[in-house]
Design a protein around this motif. Structure first.
Motif, PDB file in Angstrom:
ATOM      1  N   PRO A   1     -25.671 -20.071   8.222  1.00 40.57           N
ATOM      2  CA  PRO A   1     -27.321 -19.623   7.868  1.00 40.57           C
ATOM      3  C   PRO A   1     -27.180 -18.291   7.566  1.00 40.57           C
TER       4      PRO A   1
ATOM      5  N   LEU B   1     -21.317  -5.374  19.411  1.00 41.88           N
ATOM      6  CA  LEU B   1     -22.802  -5.427  19.300  1.00 41.88           C
ATOM      7  C   LEU B   1     -23.635  -4.290  20.273  1.00 41.88           C
TER       8      LEU B   1
ATOM      9  N   ILE C   1     -26.667 -26.353   8.866  1.00 43.65           N
ATOM     10  CA  ILE C   1     -26.118 -27.797   9.180  1.00 43.65           C
ATOM     11  C   ILE C   1     -27.190 -28.342  10.078  1.00 43.65           C
TER      12      ILE C   1
ATOM     13  N   ALA D   1     -17.414 -25.295  13.975  1.00 46.96           N
ATOM     14  CA  ALA D   1     -17.384 -24.078  14.484  1.00 46.96           C
ATOM     15  C   ALA D   1     -18.502 -23.264  14.672  1.00 46.96           C
TER      16      ALA D   1
ATOM     17  N   GLY E   1     -20.277 -22.357  17.105  1.00 50.79           N
ATOM     18  CA  GLY E   1     -20.363 -21.470  18.283  1.00 50.79           C
ATOM     19  C   GLY E   1     -21.482 -22.048  19.443  1.00 50.79           C
TER      20      GLY E   1
ATOM     21  N   ALA F   1     -21.853  -9.572  27.812  1.00 54.13           N
ATOM     22  CA  ALA F   1     -22.846  -8.933  27.104  1.00 54.13           C
ATOM     23  C   ALA F   1     -23.837  -8.311  27.669  1.00 54.13           C
TER      24      ALA F   1
ATOM     25  N   MET G   1     -27.346 -28.208  17.419  1.00 57.68           N
ATOM     26  CA  MET G   1     -26.854 -29.022  16.287  1.00 57.68           C
ATOM     27  C   MET G   1     -25.986 -30.265  16.754  1.00 57.68           C
TER      28      MET G   1
ATOM     29  N   GLY H   1     -13.367 -22.551  18.778  1.00 57.64           N
ATOM     30  CA  GLY H   1     -14.568 -21.527  19.326  1.00 57.64           C
ATOM     31  C   GLY H   1     -15.094 -22.101  20.586  1.00 57.64           C
TER      32      GLY H   1
ATOM     33  N   PRO I   1     -15.380 -19.767  26.822  1.00 54.04           N
ATOM     34  CA  PRO I   1     -16.003 -19.139  25.463  1.00 54.04           C
ATOM     35  C   PRO I   1     -15.838 -17.540  25.393  1.00 54.04           C
ATOM     36  N   ASN I   2     -14.688 -17.420  24.543  1.00 52.18           N
ATOM     37  CA  ASN I   2     -14.525 -15.796  24.279  1.00 52.18           C
ATOM     38  C   ASN I   2     -13.971 -15.607  23.016  1.00 52.18           C
ATOM     39  N   ALA I   3     -14.091 -14.454  22.528  1.00 55.09           N
ATOM     40  CA  ALA I   3     -13.672 -14.204  20.963  1.00 55.09           C
ATOM     41  C   ALA I   3     -12.101 -14.430  20.954  1.00 55.09           C
ATOM     42  N   GLN I   4     -11.412 -14.083  22.242  1.00 56.52           N
ATOM     43  CA  GLN I   4     -10.025 -14.146  21.981  1.00 56.52           C
ATOM     44  C   GLN I   4      -9.732 -15.437  21.663  1.00 56.52           C
TER      45      GLN I   4
HETATM   46  C1  LIG Z   1     -23.072  -9.458  22.737  1.00 59.70           C
HETATM   47  C2  LIG Z   1     -22.000 -10.253  22.849  1.00 59.70           C
HETATM   48  C3  LIG Z   1     -20.850  -9.714  23.423  1.00 59.70           C
HETATM   49  C4  LIG Z   1     -19.685 -10.409  23.693  1.00 59.70           C
HETATM   50  N1  LIG Z   1     -18.485  -9.703  23.906  1.00 59.70           N
HETATM   51  C5  LIG Z   1     -17.396 -10.242  23.797  1.00 59.70           C
HETATM   52  C6  LIG Z   1     -16.090  -9.535  24.330  1.00 59.70           C
HETATM   53  O1  LIG Z   1     -15.927  -8.187  24.656  1.00 59.70           O
HETATM   54  N2  LIG Z   1     -14.900 -10.145  24.337  1.00 59.70           N
HETATM   55  C7  LIG Z   1     -14.738 -11.537  24.068  1.00 59.70           C
HETATM   56  O2  LIG Z   1     -13.637 -12.038  24.255  1.00 59.70           O
HETATM   57  N3  LIG Z   1     -15.896 -12.306  23.876  1.00 59.70           N
HETATM   58  C8  LIG Z   1     -17.255 -11.662  23.625  1.00 59.70           C
HETATM   59  N4  LIG Z   1     -18.275 -12.306  23.053  1.00 59.70           N
HETATM   60  C9  LIG Z   1     -18.324 -13.906  23.113  1.00 59.70           C
HETATM   61  C10 LIG Z   1     -17.571 -14.201  21.641  1.00 59.70           C
HETATM   62  O3  LIG Z   1     -18.374 -13.167  20.714  1.00 59.70           O
HETATM   63  C11 LIG Z   1     -17.773 -15.758  21.289  1.00 59.70           C
HETATM   64  O4  LIG Z   1     -17.059 -16.159  22.032  1.00 59.70           O
HETATM   65  C12 LIG Z   1     -17.206 -15.804  20.128  1.00 59.70           C
HETATM   66  O5  LIG Z   1     -18.001 -15.209  19.063  1.00 59.70           O
HETATM   67  C13 LIG Z   1     -17.308 -17.652  19.811  1.00 59.70           C
HETATM   68  O6  LIG Z   1     -16.702 -17.723  18.372  1.00 59.70           O
HETATM   69  P1  LIG Z   1     -17.485 -18.813  17.328  1.00 59.70           P
HETATM   70  O7  LIG Z   1     -16.807 -18.752  16.365  1.00 59.70           O
HETATM   71  O8  LIG Z   1     -16.962 -19.925  18.471  1.00 59.70           O
HETATM   72  O9  LIG Z   1     -18.834 -18.640  17.573  1.00 59.70           O
HETATM   73  P2  LIG Z   1     -19.863 -17.622  16.642  1.00 59.70           P
HETATM   74  O10 LIG Z   1     -18.991 -16.306  16.549  1.00 59.70           O
HETATM   75  O11 LIG Z   1     -21.172 -17.637  17.411  1.00 59.70           O
HETATM   76  O12 LIG Z   1     -19.919 -18.173  15.252  1.00 59.70           O
HETATM   77  C14 LIG Z   1     -20.621 -19.487  15.122  1.00 59.70           C
HETATM   78  C15 LIG Z   1     -21.174 -19.229  13.685  1.00 59.70           C
HETATM   79  O13 LIG Z   1     -21.928 -20.697  13.444  1.00 59.70           O
HETATM   80  C16 LIG Z   1     -23.039 -20.348  12.698  1.00 59.70           C
HETATM   81  N5  LIG Z   1     -24.025 -21.520  13.135  1.00 59.70           N
HETATM   82  C17 LIG Z   1     -24.566 -22.032  14.274  1.00 59.70           C
HETATM   83  N6  LIG Z   1     -25.229 -23.172  13.944  1.00 59.70           N
HETATM   84  C18 LIG Z   1     -24.851 -23.630  12.812  1.00 59.70           C
HETATM   85  C19 LIG Z   1     -25.426 -24.695  12.128  1.00 59.70           C
HETATM   86  N7  LIG Z   1     -26.194 -25.646  12.461  1.00 59.70           N
HETATM   87  N8  LIG Z   1     -24.799 -24.723  10.808  1.00 59.70           N
HETATM   88  C20 LIG Z   1     -24.093 -23.802  10.178  1.00 59.70           C
HETATM   89  N9  LIG Z   1     -23.684 -22.857  10.992  1.00 59.70           N
HETATM   90  C21 LIG Z   1     -24.009 -22.600  12.256  1.00 59.70           C
HETATM   91  C22 LIG Z   1     -23.756 -19.008  13.381  1.00 59.70           C
HETATM   92  O14 LIG Z   1     -24.786 -18.702  12.901  1.00 59.70           O
HETATM   93  C23 LIG Z   1     -22.441 -18.427  13.702  1.00 59.70           C
HETATM   94  O15 LIG Z   1     -22.229 -17.438  12.430  1.00 59.70           O
HETATM   95  C24 LIG Z   1     -19.713 -11.764  23.305  1.00 59.70           C
HETATM   96  C25 LIG Z   1     -20.651 -12.473  22.662  1.00 59.70           C
HETATM   97  C26 LIG Z   1     -21.807 -11.725  22.568  1.00 59.70           C
HETATM   98  C27 LIG Z   1     -22.871 -12.188  22.202  1.00 59.70           C
END
Ligand SMILES: Cc1cc2nc3c(=O)[nH]c(=O)nc-3n(C[C@H](O)[C@H](O)[C@H](O)COP(=O)(O)OP(=O)(O)OC[C@H]3O[C@@H](n4cnc5c(N)ncnc54)[C@H](O)[C@@H]3O)c2cc1C
Length: 449
Positions: free
Chosen positions: A27, A37, A68, A102, A104, A165, A264, A301, A318-321
């Motif tokens: 989106p 952030l 989606i 993915a 999130g 966060a 979703m 993810g 659930p983390n970025a790593q």
């Molecule tokens: C403020 C904050 C700080 C953080 N700090 C850390 C940290 O220091 N270290 C760490 O390891 N982790 C951290 N995290 C957690 C980390 O960011 C997440 O675990 C990571 O981003 C997960 O990746 P992902 O690809 O699964 O999801 P996301 O990065 O959230 O990506 C998912 C994407 O899917 C899209 N999406 C959602 N629904 C739909 C749909 N229906 N259709 C199409 N697209 C969709 C979203 O717009 C998004 O862009 C933090 C999170 C936040 C919010």
């Protein structure tokens, strides 16, 4: 985005020949690097520098700015809505051969009175910018008002949830506000009240207990009122009531109390676990009814329940790593499966390396632990935190831009301007219109200027 980047590399020739096509549905037209952030909220990094434009980095893929809404894997069709919020739906049907899921996670809300009306999230770049502007506006309000109750409420900042966060955002904003109040003649740092409520008995569950304890001590030394084992009972009428019986007015309430998988996923026929995550094998393929791979579905993810061998097979946190590492493996495995099929013996299982983690607590302050198990605090941890995120940011151009932000931040003092007006950008225009009989539309200006 990370999975698509790796697939784009692994399938370059096939993409160019048209044999393979990748569609990325998202989106937003950009990827957001969440771990930075808090520094966006504090003004250390320009908001645009923690996002990566998808079309720029994925030139071989088709990027569709849409959400989606439903997936029907039985017929291999996904359904999307390309309209923005509040606009009439613009449905799109997307037939596919292979699906990578993915989306999130989203903030996990709670049925607390007043939370939906007065709470703010902290998970998007918009949230970070808006919270920064809001905090700076509260300082202006406190300085201008003669009403002591309003002043007190403006200077009270409540965060609920002490994961990375919540702790990162509070620590960075507290540090920024400390610098900002130096420019006010009638607001002192001791007037600011920062409250952090956490339901469990410790903060930073992702960190080691020693570093979490260090962070707790540091926050308390800075005057932050950290309350463990405490939940939010009500936020009605901008009065915060906590489960320990305390009640006080606060114009800022930030909700960072955990996440749940993207809602979703419930509108799909994919295999979900009790929490709503896609049940996955270690190869990042969804689990089929026979316990083997469900052909054609991959996930990674926060939304994926992938067994973590370091946690007795419980799903990865659930983390970025995990998200980045899984995205890379997913792409590798998918390329193999494209030729050799979903049950190919060459598919690798996800085995996370030792975790490394860091949280910035303001300029020159952080806590970090390294892959080798070292625990670091203070300025050294802060340098490590910055170096680590510079390396992880998935775009060379963004890395340079963030580095420049940090260098400039070191030369000049913190940027403490509120651009809250950007959020109400039509107000100046609308003020020019006076109610009343007036002239009919299109009649031109009343008097030449
Ligand atoms: C403020 C904050 C700080 C953080 N700090 C850390 C940290 O220091 N270290 C760490 O390891 N982790 C951290 N995290 C957690 C980390 O960011 C997440 O675990 C990571 O981003 C997960 O990746 P992902 O690809 O699964 O999801 P996301 O990065 O959230 O990506 C998912 C994407 O899917 C899209 N999406 C959602 N629904 C739909 C749909 N229906 N259709 C199409 N697209 C969709 C979203 O717009 C998004 O862009 C933090 C999170 C936040 C919010």
């Amino acid at each position: 985005m990370a999975a698509a980047l790796h697939l784009q590399r692994g399938l370059r020739e096939r993409l160019r020949s048209g044999e393979v096509e990748i569609t990325v549905v998202e989106p937003e037209a950009y990827f957001t690097y969440h771990p930075l952030l808090a520094e966006v909220a504090a003004g250390s990094i320009d908001p645009r520098h923690v996002v990566v434009p998808l079309r720029r980095v994925l030139p071989e893929c088709r990027v569709l700015t849409a959400r989606i809404t439903r997936i029907e894997h039985a017929t291999r069709r996904a359904f999307a809505d390309a309209a923005g919020p509040g606009e009439p739906p613009a449905p799109v049907e997307l037939p596919y051969d292979l699906l990578v899921v993915a989306p999130g996670s989203v903030s996990r809300g709670a049925p607390v009175p007043g939370l939906a009306e007065h709470g703010r999230g902290f998970s998007t770049v918009g949230d970070a910018v808006s919270l920064r502007n809001h905090v700076l506006e509260q300082l202006d309000l406190a300085s201008a008002t003669r009403d002591p109750a309003l002043r007190q409420a403006a200077l009270t900042f409540v965060f609920v949830g002490a994961g990375y966060a919540g702790v990162g955002a509070l620590a960075e904003l507290e540090d920024m506000a400390r610098t900002a109040v130096r420019d006010y003649h009638n607001v002192d740092v001791t007037d600011l009240r920062w409250v952090l409520a956490e339901a469990t008995d410790r903060i930073l569950a992702e960190e080691s207990p020693e570093l979490a304890e260090h962070t707790l001590r540091e926050l308390r030394e800075r005057g932050v009122d950290v309350r463990l084992g405490t939940t939010l009972a009500s936020a009605a009428d901008q009065v915060v009531a906590l489960s320990d019986g305390s009640r006080f007015a606060a114009r800022t309430l930030v909700w960072t109390a955990g996440v749940r998988p993207a809602p979703m996923l419930r509108d799909t026929d994919l295999p979900l676990d009790a929490l709503g995550r896609v049940r996955c094998l270690a190869t990042l393929q969804a689990v089929g009814p026979d316990g083997r791979a469900l052909p054609g579905v991959w996930a990674a993810g926060d939304c994926a329940a992938v067994p973590d061998p370091n946690a007795n097979g419980d799903p990865c946190a659930p983390n970025a790593q995990h998200a980045f590492a899984q995205a890379e493996l997913l792409a590798r495995n998918l390329v193999v499966a494209l030729d050799a099929g979903p049950y190919a013996p060459g598919l690798e299982a996800y085995e996370p390396g030792p975790a490394s983690c860091s949280t910035s607590l303001g300029i020159g302050r952080a806590v970090a632990h390294t892959r080798r198990g070292a625990r670091i605090t203070g300025r050294r941890a802060w340098w490590l935190h910055r170096a680590r995120h510079l390396r992880r940011l998935p775009s060379a151009e963004r890395r340079v831009r963030v580095l420049m932000d940090w260098v400039l931040g070191g030369v000049f003092s913190r940027e403490v301007v509120s651009l809250g007006g950007v959020e109400y950008q039509r107000s100046g225009f609308e003020e020019g219109f006076e109610p009343g009989p007036g002239r009919p539309p299109g009649a031109g200006p009343e008097a030449p200027r």
